[in-house]
Write an enzyme that holds these catalytic residues in place. Structure first.
Site, PDB file in Angstrom:
ATOM      1  CD  GLN A   1     -23.352 -66.917 -10.532  1.00  0.00           C
ATOM      2  OE1 GLN A   1     -22.193 -67.301 -10.576  1.00  0.00           O
ATOM      3  NE2 GLN A   1     -24.361 -67.760 -10.642  1.00  0.00           N
ATOM      4  CG  ASN A   2     -27.819 -64.222 -15.205  1.00  0.00           C
ATOM      5  OD1 ASN A   2     -26.853 -64.984 -15.295  1.00  0.00           O
ATOM      6  ND2 ASN A   2     -29.041 -64.650 -15.003  1.00  0.00           N
TER       7      ASN A   2
ATOM      8  CB  CYS B   1     -10.393 -41.188 -15.807  1.00  0.00           C
ATOM      9  SG  CYS B   1     -11.972 -40.638 -16.501  1.00  0.00           S
TER      10      CYS B   1
ATOM     11  CG  HIS C   1     -20.476 -61.941 -11.726  1.00  0.00           C
ATOM     12  ND1 HIS C   1     -20.851 -63.209 -12.084  1.00  0.00           N
ATOM     13  CD2 HIS C   1     -19.798 -62.074 -10.564  1.00  0.00           C
ATOM     14  CE1 HIS C   1     -20.411 -64.067 -11.176  1.00  0.00           C
ATOM     15  NE2 HIS C   1     -19.776 -63.402 -10.234  1.00  0.00           N
TER      16      HIS C   1
ATOM     17  N   GLY D   1     -30.507 -71.846 -12.409  1.00  0.00           N
ATOM     18  CA  GLY D   1     -29.796 -71.777 -13.681  1.00  0.00           C
ATOM     19  C   GLY D   1     -28.338 -71.446 -13.545  1.00  0.00           C
TER      20      GLY D   1
ATOM     21  CB  SER E   1     -22.418 -74.446 -13.674  1.00  0.00           C
ATOM     22  OG  SER E   1     -21.623 -73.246 -13.656  1.00  0.00           O
TER      23      SER E   1
ATOM     24  NE  ARG F   1     -22.015 -62.190 -22.828  1.00  0.00           N
ATOM     25  CZ  ARG F   1     -21.366 -62.132 -21.669  1.00  0.00           C
ATOM     26  NH1 ARG F   1     -20.070 -61.889 -21.652  1.00  0.00           N
ATOM     27  NH2 ARG F   1     -22.007 -62.317 -20.527  1.00  0.00           N
TER      28      ARG F   1
HETATM   29  C1  BV8 Z   1     -12.486 -63.215  -7.619  1.00  0.00           C
HETATM   30  C2  BV8 Z   1     -19.090 -61.331 -15.818  1.00  0.00           C
HETATM   31  C3  BV8 Z   1     -10.689 -62.534  -6.253  1.00  0.00           C
HETATM   32  C4  BV8 Z   1     -18.349 -61.265 -17.109  1.00  0.00           C
HETATM   33  C5  BV8 Z   1     -18.446 -63.409 -14.718  1.00  0.00           C
HETATM   34  C6  BV8 Z   1     -12.368 -69.420  -5.022  1.00  0.00           C
HETATM   35  C7  BV8 Z   1     -12.608 -68.226  -4.359  1.00  0.00           C
HETATM   36  C8  BV8 Z   1     -12.527 -67.009  -5.030  1.00  0.00           C
HETATM   37  C9  BV8 Z   1     -12.202 -66.984  -6.385  1.00  0.00           C
HETATM   38  C10 BV8 Z   1     -11.979 -68.166  -7.038  1.00  0.00           C
HETATM   39  C11 BV8 Z   1     -12.048 -69.375  -6.354  1.00  0.00           C
HETATM   40  N1  BV8 Z   1     -11.768 -70.344  -7.251  1.00  0.00           N
HETATM   41  C12 BV8 Z   1     -11.544 -69.801  -8.466  1.00  0.00           C
HETATM   42  C13 BV8 Z   1     -11.638 -68.481  -8.370  1.00  0.00           C
HETATM   43  C14 BV8 Z   1     -11.434 -67.547  -9.465  1.00  0.00           C
HETATM   44  C15 BV8 Z   1     -12.701 -67.259 -10.273  1.00  0.00           C
HETATM   45  C16 BV8 Z   1     -13.558 -68.449 -10.497  1.00  0.00           C
HETATM   46  O1  BV8 Z   1     -14.532 -68.666  -9.782  1.00  0.00           O
HETATM   47  N2  BV8 Z   1     -13.219 -69.233 -11.516  1.00  0.00           N
HETATM   48  C17 BV8 Z   1     -14.046 -70.378 -11.871  1.00  0.00           C
HETATM   49  C18 BV8 Z   1     -14.100 -70.515 -13.393  1.00  0.00           C
HETATM   50  C19 BV8 Z   1     -13.431 -71.596 -11.215  1.00  0.00           C
HETATM   51  N3  BV8 Z   1     -13.459 -66.217  -9.650  1.00  0.00           N
HETATM   52  C20 BV8 Z   1     -13.140 -64.951  -9.939  1.00  0.00           C
HETATM   53  O2  BV8 Z   1     -12.204 -64.630 -10.638  1.00  0.00           O
HETATM   54  C21 BV8 Z   1     -14.017 -63.887  -9.297  1.00  0.00           C
HETATM   55  N4  BV8 Z   1     -13.164 -62.913  -8.698  1.00  0.00           N
HETATM   56  O3  BV8 Z   1     -12.595 -64.221  -6.998  1.00  0.00           O
HETATM   57  O4  BV8 Z   1     -11.604 -62.233  -7.289  1.00  0.00           O
HETATM   58  C22 BV8 Z   1     -10.090 -61.245  -5.903  1.00  0.00           C
HETATM   59  C23 BV8 Z   1     -10.303 -60.735  -4.626  1.00  0.00           C
HETATM   60  C24 BV8 Z   1      -9.727 -59.530  -4.301  1.00  0.00           C
HETATM   61  C25 BV8 Z   1      -8.974 -58.822  -5.247  1.00  0.00           C
HETATM   62  C26 BV8 Z   1      -8.805 -59.327  -6.541  1.00  0.00           C
HETATM   63  C27 BV8 Z   1      -9.370 -60.549  -6.877  1.00  0.00           C
HETATM   64  C28 BV8 Z   1     -14.807 -63.140 -10.362  1.00  0.00           C
HETATM   65  C29 BV8 Z   1     -15.782 -64.048 -11.030  1.00  0.00           C
HETATM   66  C30 BV8 Z   1     -16.702 -63.223 -11.945  1.00  0.00           C
HETATM   67  C31 BV8 Z   1     -16.410 -63.536 -13.381  1.00  0.00           C
HETATM   68  N5  BV8 Z   1     -17.368 -62.862 -14.247  1.00  0.00           N
HETATM   69  N6  BV8 Z   1     -19.325 -62.722 -15.444  1.00  0.00           N
HETATM   70  C32 BV8 Z   1     -19.196 -61.732 -18.270  1.00  0.00           C
HETATM   71  O5  BV8 Z   1     -20.393 -62.044 -18.107  1.00  0.00           O
HETATM   72  O6  BV8 Z   1     -18.630 -61.733 -19.383  1.00  0.00           O
HETATM   73  S1  BV8 Z   1     -18.773 -64.996 -14.336  1.00  0.00           S
HETATM   74  C33 BV8 Z   1     -19.774 -65.701 -15.498  1.00  0.00           C
HETATM   75  O7  BV8 Z   1     -19.964 -67.042 -15.038  1.00  0.00           O
HETATM   76  C34 BV8 Z   1     -21.177 -65.153 -15.610  1.00  0.00           C
HETATM   77  O8  BV8 Z   1     -21.485 -64.137 -14.685  1.00  0.00           O
HETATM   78  C35 BV8 Z   1     -22.010 -66.377 -15.309  1.00  0.00           C
HETATM   79  O9  BV8 Z   1     -23.256 -66.110 -14.827  1.00  0.00           O
HETATM   80  C36 BV8 Z   1     -21.141 -66.947 -14.285  1.00  0.00           C
HETATM   81  C37 BV8 Z   1     -21.417 -68.223 -13.666  1.00  0.00           C
HETATM   82  O10 BV8 Z   1     -21.774 -69.130 -14.626  1.00  0.00           O
HETATM   83  P1  BV8 Z   1     -23.298 -69.614 -14.637  1.00  0.00           P
HETATM   84  O11 BV8 Z   1     -24.166 -68.431 -14.522  1.00  0.00           O
HETATM   85  O12 BV8 Z   1     -23.469 -70.672 -13.623  1.00  0.00           O
HETATM   86  O13 BV8 Z   1     -23.417 -70.124 -16.094  1.00  0.00           O
HETATM   87  P2  BV8 Z   1     -22.961 -71.531 -16.636  1.00  0.00           P
HETATM   88  O14 BV8 Z   1     -22.989 -71.428 -18.115  1.00  0.00           O
HETATM   89  O15 BV8 Z   1     -21.734 -71.983 -15.920  1.00  0.00           O
HETATM   90  O16 BV8 Z   1     -24.113 -72.515 -16.159  1.00  0.00           O
HETATM   91  C38 BV8 Z   1     -25.423 -72.353 -16.661  1.00  0.00           C
HETATM   92  C39 BV8 Z   1     -26.276 -73.317 -15.860  1.00  0.00           C
HETATM   93  O17 BV8 Z   1     -27.630 -73.168 -16.269  1.00  0.00           O
HETATM   94  C40 BV8 Z   1     -25.909 -74.766 -16.077  1.00  0.00           C
HETATM   95  O18 BV8 Z   1     -25.892 -75.438 -14.833  1.00  0.00           O
HETATM   96  C41 BV8 Z   1     -27.059 -75.305 -16.966  1.00  0.00           C
HETATM   97  O19 BV8 Z   1     -27.340 -76.659 -16.682  1.00  0.00           O
HETATM   98  C42 BV8 Z   1     -28.199 -74.431 -16.501  1.00  0.00           C
HETATM   99  N7  BV8 Z   1     -29.270 -74.210 -17.474  1.00  0.00           N
HETATM  100  C43 BV8 Z   1     -29.162 -74.060 -18.823  1.00  0.00           C
HETATM  101  N8  BV8 Z   1     -30.385 -73.810 -19.355  1.00  0.00           N
HETATM  102  C44 BV8 Z   1     -31.276 -73.787 -18.305  1.00  0.00           C
HETATM  103  C45 BV8 Z   1     -30.560 -74.041 -17.115  1.00  0.00           C
HETATM  104  N9  BV8 Z   1     -31.162 -74.085 -15.907  1.00  0.00           N
HETATM  105  C46 BV8 Z   1     -32.493 -73.869 -15.869  1.00  0.00           C
HETATM  106  N10 BV8 Z   1     -33.243 -73.618 -16.973  1.00  0.00           N
HETATM  107  C47 BV8 Z   1     -32.665 -73.571 -18.200  1.00  0.00           C
HETATM  108  N11 BV8 Z   1     -33.417 -73.346 -19.293  1.00  0.00           N
END
Ligand code: BV8
Length: 267
Positions: free
Chosen positions: A102-103, A135, A122, A215, A217, A70
């Site tokens: 989030q990117n 560290c 993120h 962009g 979800s 990536r």
């Molecule tokens: C946390 C970095 C707690 C890594 C990423 C409720 C409350 C709190 C937490 C949760 C909760 N429910 C569930 C959770 C847990 C979890 C979560 O949300 N899970 C989801 C799957 C349900 N959340 C967490 O774990 C977060 N931490 O809550 O910690 C805590 C508190 C205290 C102490 C300890 C713990 C951490 C979440 C962060 C995860 N890391 N990224 C990496 O990049 O490898 S998230 C990852 O998903 C990316 O950052 C990405 O950006 C992000 C979100 O996804 P999207 O950006 O929306 O991308 P996606 O593919 O889903 O969608 C793309 C969209 O674009 C689509 O809609 C598509 O239609 C559209 N599209 C496509 N092409 C185009 C377009 N739109 C316009 N133009 C185009 N051309």
């Protein structure tokens, strides 16, 4: 939901403050994979499964190849007119506009988005952190490619296999020689405190009359929660997405490529 640019512009120019929440879809037109849908896979792995501390603990070689692939793809990508439109809008609006991204691909920075106008919820691909809790070594702006010779073949190309890289050939901390990790927030990890503070402070101060949801979800929390927070405080929502299912009950929905819509909406 409306896609009427005139009414959007009227609301935009009368807004006291604006917020933007950016997701992987913003970078899709720069050729970078999204997390879900068609783009959500890396080889046969689900990106969400790899973006966890457990995956890294279990197989750091696999996870480092995922992030190295990536990094390489992000470095080869070019920011598009949508990234630039957001950057210019931030220049013009100053502290009345805040971008929560989030990117992790660094494309907003490379589009010259003002640094004090963007919050990385993120982390990012070009920050490295030591895994030794005592560290605390952290390095930002590391664009070295490959990070180690063993990671040179890491690729987004499905035809390139995953190698078994000995841990000794993965990135190590220059201070304590412990394994380094990507400086991103994994699922199950808390967002950076300063990012949460900045977002909360901006929204709770009030007057956010519009949130641009670009962009994403809106399925990842707590990032997705900021949209609701602005709407509950009376702010309007403008969604820029190719997928109609991400529509918001009230406000605007600009269906299509954010690279096309953002320049029309913000310039
Ligand atoms: C946390 C970095 C707690 C890594 C990423 C409720 C409350 C709190 C937490 C949760 C909760 N429910 C569930 C959770 C847990 C979890 C979560 O949300 N899970 C989801 C799957 C349900 N959340 C967490 O774990 C977060 N931490 O809550 O910690 C805590 C508190 C205290 C102490 C300890 C713990 C951490 C979440 C962060 C995860 N890391 N990224 C990496 O990049 O490898 S998230 C990852 O998903 C990316 O950052 C990405 O950006 C992000 C979100 O996804 P999207 O950006 O929306 O991308 P996606 O593919 O889903 O969608 C793309 C969209 O674009 C689509 O809609 C598509 O239609 C559209 N599209 C496509 N092409 C185009 C377009 N739109 C316009 N133009 C185009 N051309």
């Amino acid at each position: 939901m409306s896609n009427d640019l005139r009414s959007f512009h009227q609301h935009l120019i009368s807004s006291r403050k604006v917020l933007a929440i950016l997701g992987a879809g913003l970078s899709a037109s720069s050729g970078l994979s999204t997390f879900r849908g068609a783009g959500g896979l890396w080889k046969k792995y689900d990106a969400v499964d790899l973006a966890t501390p457990e995956a890294f603990e279990l197989d750091p070689s696999l996870v480092w190849q995922f992030y190295s692939a990536r990094r390489k793809a992000a470095l080869a990508a070019v920011p598009h007119r949508g990234h630039k439109a957001l950057a210019k809008f931030s220049e013009r609006w100053g502290n009345r506009f805040l971008t929560l991204t989030q990117n992790v691909d660094g494309l907003s920075e490379r589009a010259c988005h003002p640094r004090d106008g963007i919050v990385h919820l993120h982390g990012d691909l070009f920050t490295l952190k030591c895994t030794n809790f005592n560290c605390r070594y952290k390095e930002s702006g590391n664009f070295r490619e490959p990070l180690t010779p063993a990671l040179a073949n890491a690729s987004m190309d499905d035809n390139v296999g995953v190698e078994r890289i000995p841990e000794s050939q993965l990135p190590h901390c220059p201070q304590c020689n412990t394994l380094l990790r990507p400086g991103v927030v994994w699922f199950g990890e808390s967002l950076p405190y300063d990012a949460i503070f900045r977002a909360d402070e901006y929204i709770s101060a009030g007057d956010v009359d519009l949130v641009l949801v670009v962009g994403t979800s809106a399925t990842v929390w707590p990032a997705a929660g900021y949209i609701e927070e602005v709407a509950q405080r009376g702010g309007k929502v403008a969604v820029f997405n190719i997928d109609e299912s991400t529509k918001w009950p009230d406000g605007w929905f600009f269906q299509g490529d954010s690279a096309e819509w953002l320049p029309k909406a913000l310039e």
